[in-house]
Design a protein around this motif. Sequence first.
Motif, PDB file in Angstrom:
ATOM      1  N   ALA A  98       0.847  -1.207   0.000  1.00 50.78           N
ATOM      2  CA  ALA A  98       0.000   0.000   0.000  1.00 50.78           C
ATOM      3  C   ALA A  98       0.877   1.250   0.000  1.00 50.78           C
ATOM      4  O   ALA A  98       0.575   2.242  -0.672  1.00 50.78           O
ATOM      5  N   ALA A  99       1.979   1.186   0.732  1.00 48.79           N
ATOM      6  CA  ALA A  99       2.855   2.366   0.858  1.00 48.79           C
ATOM      7  C   ALA A  99       3.584   2.695  -0.444  1.00 48.79           C
ATOM      8  O   ALA A  99       4.061   3.821  -0.613  1.00 48.79           O
ATOM      9  N   THR A 100       3.662   1.722  -1.369  1.00 50.26           N
ATOM     10  CA  THR A 100       4.312   2.043  -2.660  1.00 50.26           C
ATOM     11  C   THR A 100       3.567   3.191  -3.346  1.00 50.26           C
ATOM     12  O   THR A 100       4.142   3.919  -4.144  1.00 50.26           O
ATOM     13  N   LEU A 101       2.261   3.353  -3.004  1.00 54.93           N
ATOM     14  CA  LEU A 101       1.454   4.430  -3.588  1.00 54.93           C
ATOM     15  C   LEU A 101       2.001   5.812  -3.241  1.00 54.93           C
ATOM     16  O   LEU A 101       1.728   6.789  -3.940  1.00 54.93           O
ATOM     17  N   LEU A 102       2.745   5.893  -2.138  1.00 52.18           N
ATOM     18  CA  LEU A 102       3.259   7.194  -1.693  1.00 52.18           C
ATOM     19  C   LEU A 102       4.438   7.669  -2.532  1.00 52.18           C
ATOM     20  O   LEU A 102       4.798   8.840  -2.506  1.00 52.18           O
ATOM     21  N   GLY A 103       5.061   6.758  -3.268  1.00 52.23           N
ATOM     22  CA  GLY A 103       6.311   7.085  -3.962  1.00 52.23           C
ATOM     23  C   GLY A 103       6.092   7.889  -5.233  1.00 52.23           C
ATOM     24  O   GLY A 103       5.022   7.836  -5.851  1.00 52.23           O
ATOM     25  N   SER A 104       7.128   8.634  -5.638  1.00 56.88           N
ATOM     26  CA  SER A 104       7.043   9.353  -6.913  1.00 56.88           C
ATOM     27  C   SER A 104       7.731   8.529  -7.998  1.00 56.88           C
ATOM     28  O   SER A 104       7.906   9.000  -9.122  1.00 56.88           O
ATOM     29  N   GLY A 107      -4.901   5.822   3.668  1.00 60.51           N
ATOM     30  CA  GLY A 107      -3.926   6.838   4.097  1.00 60.51           C
ATOM     31  C   GLY A 107      -3.022   7.282   2.943  1.00 60.51           C
ATOM     32  O   GLY A 107      -2.910   8.486   2.658  1.00 60.51           O
ATOM     33  N   PRO A 108      -2.383   6.338   2.254  1.00 59.66           N
ATOM     34  CA  PRO A 108      -1.496   6.728   1.144  1.00 59.66           C
ATOM     35  C   PRO A 108      -2.221   7.501   0.042  1.00 59.66           C
ATOM     36  O   PRO A 108      -1.696   8.506  -0.460  1.00 59.66           O
ATOM     37  N   LEU A 109      -3.438   7.079  -0.333  1.00 63.51           N
ATOM     38  CA  LEU A 109      -4.147   7.772  -1.428  1.00 63.51           C
ATOM     39  C   LEU A 109      -4.456   9.219  -1.045  1.00 63.51           C
ATOM     40  O   LEU A 109      -4.246  10.142  -1.833  1.00 63.51           O
ATOM     41  N   VAL A 110      -4.943   9.426   0.176  1.00 63.05           N
ATOM     42  CA  VAL A 110      -5.297  10.784   0.606  1.00 63.05           C
ATOM     43  C   VAL A 110      -4.037  11.645   0.695  1.00 63.05           C
ATOM     44  O   VAL A 110      -4.026  12.799   0.263  1.00 63.05           O
ATOM     45  N   ALA A 111      -2.974  11.047   1.262  1.00 64.19           N
ATOM     46  CA  ALA A 111      -1.765  11.842   1.468  1.00 64.19           C
ATOM     47  C   ALA A 111      -1.116  12.228   0.138  1.00 64.19           C
ATOM     48  O   ALA A 111      -0.657  13.347  -0.043  1.00 64.19           O
ATOM     49  N   ARG A 112      -1.096  11.310  -0.814  1.00 65.17           N
ATOM     50  CA  ARG A 112      -0.344  11.562  -2.047  1.00 65.17           C
ATOM     51  C   ARG A 112      -1.213  12.190  -3.135  1.00 65.17           C
ATOM     52  O   ARG A 112      -0.758  13.016  -3.905  1.00 65.17           O
ATOM     53  N   TYR A 113      -2.493  11.773  -3.198  1.00 68.88           N
ATOM     54  CA  TYR A 113      -3.335  12.203  -4.321  1.00 68.88           C
ATOM     55  C   TYR A 113      -4.526  13.054  -3.891  1.00 68.88           C
ATOM     56  O   TYR A 113      -5.315  13.485  -4.730  1.00 68.88           O
ATOM     57  N   GLY A 114      -4.697  13.231  -2.582  1.00 66.82           N
ATOM     58  CA  GLY A 114      -5.759  14.109  -2.082  1.00 66.82           C
ATOM     59  C   GLY A 114      -7.154  13.553  -2.266  1.00 66.82           C
ATOM     60  O   GLY A 114      -8.139  14.259  -2.060  1.00 66.82           O
TER      61      GLY A 114
END
Length: 420
Positions: free
Chosen positions: A30-36, A100-107
């Motif tokens: 799931a946390a891979t979603l946070l990466g650029s 969490g990752p989706l909201v943090a990275r993509y709003g």
Amino acid sequence: MDKFLVEGVGPLTGDVRISGAKNAVLPILAATLLGSSESTIGNVPHLNDVTTTMSLLGRMGCGITVGDNMTVAVDPTLINDYTAAYELVRTMRASILVLGPLVARYGQAEVSLPGGCAIGARPVNIHIDGLRALGAEISIDGGYVRARAGRLQGARIAMDMVTVTGTENLLMAASLAKGESVLENAAREPEIVDLANYLIAMGAKIEGAGTSTIHVQGVDSLTGCHYDVVPDRIETGTFLVGAAVTRGRVKALNTVPGNLGVVLEKLREAGAEVTTGDDWIQADMHGNRPQAVSISTAPYPDFPTDMQAQFCVLNAVAEGTAKVIENVFENRFMHINELQRMGADMTVEGNSVTIRGIEKLRAAPVMATDLRASASLILAALMATGETEVRRVYHIDRGYERIEEKFHQLGAEIRRQPDK
Ligand code: UD1
């Protein structure tokens, strides 16, 4: 749907290689979603829950490549859909980890409320309240959690209860928030530490993972990287209990002894000679019947609820009487009915069960209910006279890699068959 036919064949003996931890790989994927950029995750166990997570990420538009040697590469840069649909989430509660990752990275995120193991109500209020404290706007509508946010803002969040995936969701979100976050009453499981180590490898600033207060200094971006998942302490414990139940000797390889503290203490109390090296643990019963051991589950570092069912089986065939108390989930005794069908002498009262050990169980048709409970039915069948039919093994496949092959290496006879 498959079923297992399990023969009671005497002591388990030999070596077994432990796979990557289910409860670490799911938050890490799931946390891979946070990466650029792309991350490559190694030591990924081949589990149905991992396949579900890959489908979840794939449907969002992530590029997924399954490589040699148990690696999975996730490229989040192509993501174009921020939804986790009910049909996937209902099979795996941990899908909530993408929130969490989706909201943090993509709003933005739309995540179905979870299903998964039927072990109590298992709400996600702490995940939601924590994300709100970080500035997300969240509504619950039609069975979906809908979240929107600009850049999240760091906050001090005191969680009412110790929650593993709740802590993970907030840790991931706080990593990309602006400013400092402090997570109080955080879960301390080794899988939290593993997730934090992956986030740190991506560039996150986290201190205190593994303690009950985690400090996060939010950063502007995180970069994909390679990361190997920690070995599974619950799979390790399950095979070691297999040695205790069958009066055998099992050496678990490629594991982390330091992550099994109380479980190893309880195995010693049951009469096992437990020896450890840097990355292995051996439990040897020297042919003796186990002694009854009372346990009481609680968040790490106390006795794990995910090992409760296995220790119920140990006590079912032990010498003496034990009391097993379940404090984490309100409805996690479904395996007791099944074990009683196999002749176990068990009395449930509220959240505790009194178990009077008998010499041997008897084969019976039984049904897997939740993931860990299902593994306990295999352990019971190994110490039963006759052939036990364990149905609904899809629960086991969610969380144990090739369990029948691994037991086979230790001398067990387990056949997988399609079940009509
Ligand atoms: C995780 C593990 C699971 C393990 C459990 C407890 C994963 C993928 N799964 O599940 O294998 O059995 O930890 O060690 O890591 N609660 C609330 N509100 C919330 C969240 C939780 O009341 O918002 C309650 C739950 O109902 C439960 C307790 O807190 O009674 C602990 O649950 P939690 O730690 O959240 O379990 P999971 O993270 O779902």
